[in-house]
Design a protein around this motif. Sequence first.
Motif, PDB file in Angstrom:
ATOM      1  N   PHE A  17     -26.130  42.567  31.379  1.00 40.72           N
ATOM      2  CA  PHE A  17     -25.688  41.192  31.254  1.00 40.72           C
ATOM      3  C   PHE A  17     -25.881  40.758  29.819  1.00 40.72           C
ATOM      4  N   PRO A  18     -24.884  40.131  29.246  1.00 42.94           N
ATOM      5  CA  PRO A  18     -25.056  39.696  27.861  1.00 42.94           C
ATOM      6  C   PRO A  18     -26.054  38.556  27.776  1.00 42.94           C
ATOM      7  N   GLY A  19     -27.248  38.807  28.220  1.00 43.29           N
ATOM      8  CA  GLY A  19     -28.225  37.725  28.231  1.00 43.29           C
ATOM      9  C   GLY A  19     -29.553  38.238  27.759  1.00 43.29           C
ATOM     10  N   ARG A 397     -39.002  35.611  19.514  1.00 45.64           N
ATOM     11  CA  ARG A 397     -38.347  36.914  19.678  1.00 45.64           C
ATOM     12  C   ARG A 397     -36.879  36.795  19.327  1.00 45.64           C
ATOM     13  N   THR A 398     -36.549  37.251  18.133  1.00 48.77           N
ATOM     14  CA  THR A 398     -35.157  37.181  17.692  1.00 48.77           C
ATOM     15  C   THR A 398     -34.912  38.292  16.691  1.00 48.77           C
ATOM     16  N   PRO A 399     -33.697  38.808  16.660  1.00 48.55           N
ATOM     17  CA  PRO A 399     -33.406  39.845  15.666  1.00 48.55           C
ATOM     18  C   PRO A 399     -33.319  39.302  14.247  1.00 48.55           C
ATOM     19  N   ALA A 407     -28.525  31.201  21.429  1.00 42.17           N
ATOM     20  CA  ALA A 407     -28.609  32.548  21.985  1.00 42.17           C
ATOM     21  C   ALA A 407     -30.039  32.909  22.397  1.00 42.17           C
TER      22      ALA A 407
ATOM     23  N   ARG B 335     -15.306  33.329  19.542  1.00 38.40           N
ATOM     24  CA  ARG B 335     -16.603  32.676  19.478  1.00 38.40           C
ATOM     25  C   ARG B 335     -17.462  33.070  20.675  1.00 38.40           C
ATOM     26  N   LEU B 339     -20.952  35.114  20.731  1.00 39.18           N
ATOM     27  CA  LEU B 339     -22.188  34.564  21.297  1.00 39.18           C
ATOM     28  C   LEU B 339     -22.788  35.569  22.274  1.00 39.18           C
ATOM     29  N   ALA B 340     -21.910  36.143  23.097  1.00 37.91           N
ATOM     30  CA  ALA B 340     -22.387  37.133  24.067  1.00 37.91           C
ATOM     31  C   ALA B 340     -23.015  38.316  23.338  1.00 37.91           C
ATOM     32  N   GLU B 342     -24.341  38.317  20.458  1.00 32.71           N
ATOM     33  CA  GLU B 342     -25.594  37.890  19.851  1.00 32.71           C
ATOM     34  C   GLU B 342     -26.704  37.830  20.890  1.00 32.71           C
ATOM     35  N   GLN B 343     -26.343  37.340  22.074  1.00 34.23           N
ATOM     36  CA  GLN B 343     -27.363  37.275  23.126  1.00 34.23           C
ATOM     37  C   GLN B 343     -27.832  38.678  23.489  1.00 34.23           C
ATOM     38  N   ARG B 344     -26.880  39.624  23.478  1.00 32.80           N
ATOM     39  CA  ARG B 344     -27.277  41.003  23.751  1.00 32.80           C
ATOM     40  C   ARG B 344     -28.264  41.479  22.691  1.00 32.80           C
ATOM     41  N   ARG B 345     -27.937  41.132  21.440  1.00 31.90           N
ATOM     42  CA  ARG B 345     -28.785  41.537  20.331  1.00 31.90           C
ATOM     43  C   ARG B 345     -30.191  40.939  20.497  1.00 31.90           C
ATOM     44  N   VAL B 346     -30.208  39.642  20.843  1.00 31.28           N
ATOM     45  CA  VAL B 346     -31.486  38.973  21.056  1.00 31.28           C
ATOM     46  C   VAL B 346     -32.231  39.628  22.204  1.00 31.28           C
TER      47      VAL B 346
END
Lengths: 511, 363
Positions: A17-19, A397-399, A407, B335, B339-340, B342-346
Amino acid sequence: MTEPEPVVELTGITKRFPGVVANSDVHLTVRAGEVHAVCGENGAGKSTLMKILYGMQQPDEGTISVGGEVVELRNPQDAIKAGIGMVHQHFMLADNLTVRENVLLGAEGLYGMGRKARATLAELAERTGLRVDPDTLVENLGVADRQRVEIVKVLYRGARIVILDEPTAVLVPQEVDALFETVRSMQADGYTFLFISHKLDEVRAIADEVTVIRRGTTVGTVDPKEVTSRELAEMMVGSELPSPETRESTVTDRPVLRVSDLRLDAEDSERAVLDDVSLTVRAGEIVGIAGVEGNGQTELVETIMGMRKASAGTVELASAGGDLRDITRLGTLARREAGIGYIAEDRHRHGLLLRQPLWSNRILGYQTRPPVSNGRLIDPAAARRDTERVVEEYDVRTPGVEVLAGALSGGNQQKLIVGRELSGEPVLLIAAHPTRGVDVGAQALIWEQMRAARHDGLAVLLVSADLDELIGLSDTIRVMLRGRLVSEADPATVTPTELGSAMTGAGEEAA
Amino acid sequence: MINWRTALLPPALAIVFAMLLSSVALLISGANPLDAFATMGAQLFHGNTAVSTVNLAIVYYLAGLAAAIGFQMNVFNIGVEGQYRFAAVVAAIVGGWMQLPPVLHVVAILVVAVASGALYALLPALLKVYRGVSEVITTIMLNSIVFGIVAFLINPEQFGVLHGNNLSTEEIAPSGRIPGIPLGEAGTLFGFVVIAAALGYGYWFMLNRTRFGFELKASGESKTAAAAGGVSARKMTLAAMLISGGVAGLVAMPELLGRDYVYAMTATQGYGFTGLAVALLGRNHPAGIAFGALLWAFLDRSAVSLESIGIPSEIATIMQGTIVLSVVVAYEIVRRADLAAEQRRVGRAGNGRPASVAEGGAV
């Protein structure tokens, strides 16, 4: 009683999940007629799991079976057809409609709009203990009643399995007890509950079984009667649990914030939202404000911050020399510059620019002060550097600092805000629900930072709905009811239940 | 950090999509799309088309900047149209009447133009801030009113003069003109291009480097968060509207001071509306707006060349419309994808480190 059939069975649920956290290989078995609690830190994957069960998201792997049959839940409508209903943490009610209209809205096809609908509604209201006239406007209801309306709503649509998402977060202890009674009586009628919560005492009070989720996967299912809250918590976080207790007192006799006879009139009437509020916060002191939400705490905070204009009274803040200076006429920016840090209760509405990068958020509220600005010009490079420091010191916690604030998970957003607000060398911190909706790890860090700042002489005005947090952190607790500070409590001796009574006004006569 | 994919992919997609769609329209009308596109491209190399395209783009750029400043604050200043026409007629009258030494004369005219543009935006700004009246409604109404004002002011009984059959303002003396940049055969570029570029840089600097720009963006994104950070939304709305109006006041200046020297009843209208589209296209970024302005001017100019080979010039209009619509959609899609991502990256960053409570500060 024989072992009842499982009504809901989640097997090997995986969600890429992109979360923030995905679910991986989650197993959950809920038996008919039980109250099954799902516990876990925020961001552990509870919400994702519940969204999957409620059809708001589709799992990548794994199966869901309801009543023994494998089902595919593509949307909430499918879930409702399968008999699953969800009561969201944030109520989804239309304030300007009546209770009946809210319940019927979108479900007119089931029992029509006439007598049959009325009868069904009355029966369900009885069953859920909703004792209000169905023609009352929802805006006139209290939180507990609104929650019941939400429950009636899902039952009306035929749910037999009800997901309660953090149902007690908005209730005072007495209301929680009432809710639990309702849940138990409905359980006896054959309803099944999935109960999502952080609050382990409550979980142990109500649940027949507890499944713990950590970092996206199920850690195990236990019988709450056989484990302690501490053990449960340790299952959740995988290590030892923090407590909010402050150690030795650091209270000085130097007042930092003095609010005198503050009054705020409601925008459209003569009614006072804040009435004769007077309080003092001294350096090194944490003053907690307890109260059921909507009793003026938000307004108090926003008036002190200068976002609302007081109708009468004064707000004074200690200046550099230590003397109190009248800031009643100053705007929000000037008050911030005078040394007030502000952790807003709704971080999305008041704390962050979600579509801006983290470093841009570091500037917000500090756009006139070094290191990020010289008053007229912004220094993005310095802002980036200082944000990196905040990220490091407050364990965000962030890149990187170019990530959009939106995000980040709630806990990390909150850590960023706390870091920002403590970076401006404040003399006073106004913290409204500083750990609401953040995970245990972030909570511990925020508490620790607040304690450390208090030790260094920071004055803190703490507004919280979490009574344990209030009692644990505060040096003094004031109780707010209907816009007035009605009583005072000593955090060393008061219990959450006593505080709860005072908050609802039950203790008023006694005081 | 500029994310090139986010910045460039959407407009590229939008242009391709617009070309496809207009190809369909061309095929239906019985023309060869390839011919049409070839003609559109080739026209740039005939005579002075290229330079006149750039000249038109300068005007569009100013209108785009004006609109973009409003957009930053979530103010939909449809009134750029009215503001620039009001400013043009006032500046032309004052400029024609004034007698000043060369540079000073130009500066005075520009100041008058900016002030009149801002003045014409003042009413909607005040109404919005103090009465909550939508600026969309008020500026549209003021756009209509400006017709009357222009007609009234250019009337010979007031400040106008009759040249043959055409009413216009008094001619501005050479001292009040901005010399063009002669490019020989290709034509003459408006000298105003320098001012426009400086303005674009100023806009970028204001947004990214100044406290005011930060407050404007913050307030535009979230009034509540900005208020908690000490930014007054009222003040920002008022400022955005007035600055937007002020820049709008300059829209007609390249033509007035570089080519026409008078403002006539027949002066071109509609630049303000084009500015809104250009700002959307350029995503409020100064470079993006420049690109949008050039593209728009190119399409406008190519309409003429299309007619010469018997293709309806409306094809250009169709392309403009589809580009705007698809660029808005494309930006939103990219966009969300970003965002998605980026959230994956986070998410990865979060999982890479153990989420232990002890680390979270339990002493």
